[in-house]
Design a protein around this motif. Sequence first.
Motif, PDB file in Angstrom:
ATOM      1  N   LEU A 272      44.463  35.183  37.272  1.00  0.00           N
ATOM      2  CA  LEU A 272      43.504  36.219  36.896  1.00  0.00           C
ATOM      3  C   LEU A 272      42.813  36.706  38.160  1.00  0.00           C
ATOM      4  O   LEU A 272      42.340  35.905  38.975  1.00  0.00           O
ATOM      5  N   HIS A 273      42.767  38.031  38.344  1.00  0.00           N
ATOM      6  CA  HIS A 273      42.154  38.612  39.542  1.00  0.00           C
ATOM      7  C   HIS A 273      40.781  39.169  39.171  1.00  0.00           C
ATOM      8  O   HIS A 273      40.670  40.301  38.703  1.00  0.00           O
ATOM      9  N   HIS A 274      39.738  38.372  39.402  1.00  0.00           N
ATOM     10  CA  HIS A 274      38.392  38.866  39.134  1.00  0.00           C
ATOM     11  C   HIS A 274      38.028  39.983  40.102  1.00  0.00           C
ATOM     12  O   HIS A 274      37.195  40.841  39.800  1.00  0.00           O
ATOM     13  N   ASP A 275      38.641  39.971  41.291  1.00  0.00           N
ATOM     14  CA  ASP A 275      38.400  41.009  42.285  1.00  0.00           C
ATOM     15  C   ASP A 275      39.723  41.675  42.636  1.00  0.00           C
ATOM     16  O   ASP A 275      40.771  41.032  42.644  1.00  0.00           O
ATOM     17  N   ASN A 276      39.661  42.960  42.918  1.00  0.00           N
ATOM     18  CA  ASN A 276      40.846  43.697  43.328  1.00  0.00           C
ATOM     19  C   ASN A 276      41.108  43.417  44.809  1.00  0.00           C
ATOM     20  O   ASN A 276      40.316  43.835  45.664  1.00  0.00           O
ATOM     21  N   PRO A 277      42.196  42.717  45.149  1.00  0.00           N
ATOM     22  CA  PRO A 277      42.396  42.289  46.540  1.00  0.00           C
ATOM     23  C   PRO A 277      42.678  43.410  47.527  1.00  0.00           C
ATOM     24  O   PRO A 277      42.609  43.183  48.735  1.00  0.00           O
TER      25      PRO A 277
ATOM     26  N   CYS B  49      37.680  37.272  47.575  1.00  0.00           N
ATOM     27  CA  CYS B  49      38.351  37.482  46.296  1.00  0.00           C
ATOM     28  C   CYS B  49      38.275  36.245  45.403  1.00  0.00           C
ATOM     29  O   CYS B  49      38.479  35.121  45.865  1.00  0.00           O
ATOM     30  N   GLN B  50      37.994  36.476  44.127  1.00  0.00           N
ATOM     31  CA  GLN B  50      38.004  35.411  43.130  1.00  0.00           C
ATOM     32  C   GLN B  50      39.378  35.413  42.443  1.00  0.00           C
ATOM     33  O   GLN B  50      39.726  36.355  41.745  1.00  0.00           O
ATOM     34  N   TYR B  51      40.138  34.358  42.686  1.00  0.00           N
ATOM     35  CA  TYR B  51      41.482  34.200  42.122  1.00  0.00           C
ATOM     36  C   TYR B  51      41.447  32.967  41.223  1.00  0.00           C
ATOM     37  O   TYR B  51      40.937  31.923  41.624  1.00  0.00           O
ATOM     38  N   ILE B  52      41.963  33.091  40.013  1.00  0.00           N
ATOM     39  CA  ILE B  52      41.930  31.966  39.085  1.00  0.00           C
ATOM     40  C   ILE B  52      43.344  31.582  38.691  1.00  0.00           C
ATOM     41  O   ILE B  52      44.090  32.396  38.128  1.00  0.00           O
ATOM     42  N   ALA B  53      43.749  30.357  39.013  1.00  0.00           N
ATOM     43  CA  ALA B  53      45.057  29.832  38.622  1.00  0.00           C
ATOM     44  C   ALA B  53      44.936  29.258  37.217  1.00  0.00           C
ATOM     45  O   ALA B  53      44.045  28.444  36.945  1.00  0.00           O
ATOM     46  N   ILE B  54      45.843  29.674  36.332  1.00  0.00           N
ATOM     47  CA  ILE B  54      45.708  29.349  34.911  1.00  0.00           C
ATOM     48  C   ILE B  54      47.013  28.804  34.345  1.00  0.00           C
ATOM     49  O   ILE B  54      48.092  29.289  34.676  1.00  0.00           O
TER      50      ILE B  54
ATOM     51  N   SER C 103      42.652  42.454  36.086  1.00  0.00           N
ATOM     52  CA  SER C 103      44.111  42.448  35.996  1.00  0.00           C
ATOM     53  C   SER C 103      44.588  40.999  36.081  1.00  0.00           C
ATOM     54  O   SER C 103      43.837  40.104  36.487  1.00  0.00           O
ATOM     55  N   TYR C 104      45.845  40.759  35.685  1.00  0.00           N
ATOM     56  CA  TYR C 104      46.378  39.402  35.840  1.00  0.00           C
ATOM     57  C   TYR C 104      47.880  39.428  36.085  1.00  0.00           C
ATOM     58  O   TYR C 104      48.551  40.450  35.887  1.00  0.00           O
ATOM     59  N   THR C 105      48.370  38.287  36.551  1.00  0.00           N
ATOM     60  CA  THR C 105      49.784  38.116  36.868  1.00  0.00           C
ATOM     61  C   THR C 105      50.358  37.000  36.015  1.00  0.00           C
ATOM     62  O   THR C 105      49.713  35.967  35.830  1.00  0.00           O
ATOM     63  N   MET C 106      51.551  37.207  35.500  1.00  0.00           N
ATOM     64  CA  MET C 106      52.277  36.168  34.762  1.00  0.00           C
ATOM     65  C   MET C 106      53.483  35.783  35.617  1.00  0.00           C
ATOM     66  O   MET C 106      54.337  36.629  35.915  1.00  0.00           O
ATOM     67  N   TYR C 107      53.537  34.521  36.033  1.00  0.00           N
ATOM     68  CA  TYR C 107      54.627  34.064  36.901  1.00  0.00           C
ATOM     69  C   TYR C 107      55.803  33.525  36.086  1.00  0.00           C
ATOM     70  O   TYR C 107      55.624  32.695  35.201  1.00  0.00           O
ATOM     71  N   HIS C 108      56.996  33.986  36.426  1.00  0.00           N
ATOM     72  CA  HIS C 108      58.226  33.374  35.914  1.00  0.00           C
ATOM     73  C   HIS C 108      58.788  32.420  36.976  1.00  0.00           C
ATOM     74  O   HIS C 108      59.445  31.438  36.652  1.00  0.00           O
ATOM     75  N   LYS C 109      58.507  32.743  38.232  1.00  0.00           N
ATOM     76  CA  LYS C 109      58.756  31.847  39.356  1.00  0.00           C
ATOM     77  C   LYS C 109      57.575  32.022  40.293  1.00  0.00           C
ATOM     78  O   LYS C 109      57.289  33.116  40.762  1.00  0.00           O
ATOM     79  N   ASN C 110      56.862  30.916  40.538  1.00  0.00           N
ATOM     80  CA  ASN C 110      55.610  30.953  41.289  1.00  0.00           C
ATOM     81  C   ASN C 110      55.874  30.642  42.756  1.00  0.00           C
ATOM     82  O   ASN C 110      56.241  29.521  43.110  1.00  0.00           O
TER      83      ASN C 110
END
Length: 292
Positions: free
Chosen positions: A186-191, A199-204, A265-272
């Motif tokens: 999850l991107h709390h801040d736009n990098p 930047c606040q990045y949250i690994a989920i 915005s957020y990212t969904m990883y299929h390969k991290n």
Amino acid sequence: MKKSTYEKRARIANDVMNYIYKYIETNINIDELSLELDISKFHLHRIFKEEFGKNIYESIKSIRLEKAANLLITNKYSTITDIAKMTGYSSQTSFLRAFKERFLMTPKMWKNGGYKEYSNKIVEKISTNNQTIDFSKIEQTIVKMPEIKGYYIRHKGYDRSIKKTWQKLQTWIYTNDIKEYKQMALHHDNPIITPLEECQYIAIVVLENEEEKLKDLSLPTLIIPKGIYAKFSLTGKYGDVIKLIQWVYHTWLIESGYETTTNPSYTMYHKNHFLVEDDEFILDFYLPIKYI
């Protein structure tokens, strides 16, 4: 700190952030918020700063200015005054002062192309891959995403140090012997418009089976709001993600007829790429949008 206390504090901090996103266009009243959450204003500020690394007012200002930066280049027919009102500023003067302090240029300069120069300087710091990618060939899809619950670890900074946070989260997955799950960021801040170190990045981790019993319950949970998103799929290497984000915000969004919302915005990883040796990723990037 007891687990129940830790969870409560994390929940309060996340509730505050969600409240800010929801009411960013208004005059946010912290006194009313503290009453709603049944906690003193003093403790509310302290918990939020311990969780996010900055105070509530700094976060409100940051989110407002990020929204304004996007609106200035996507809302072609809105005036500076319009955008100041849309982002919760009581006057154009206070908006101009805050914007110039944050981006080192006036809103007019930003709107007339200054945003490209600003984001290019940030992207160059992290993009070590010189390969040119033709993002125009990426087919985006518009999707309606449900509310998503995940277990998370918060990380400050947008660089290779994120790998350590993902390794911690992977250890938690192994400890709980979790077999089916999704990895998200999850991107709390736009990098592309926020200094990378801030930047606040949250690994989920999102569990496929919510009924699964966990041995280690030390991680807090958060809720990613449901909404309409533009989805972009990409395969690449470290450094390509920020190029994609730049293209999405500063090319696709401008031409799309949409504007982004205040939801992150957020990212969904299929390969991290933070958890493999070859630096390669396969992912979907989700941009919250609304029709204009």
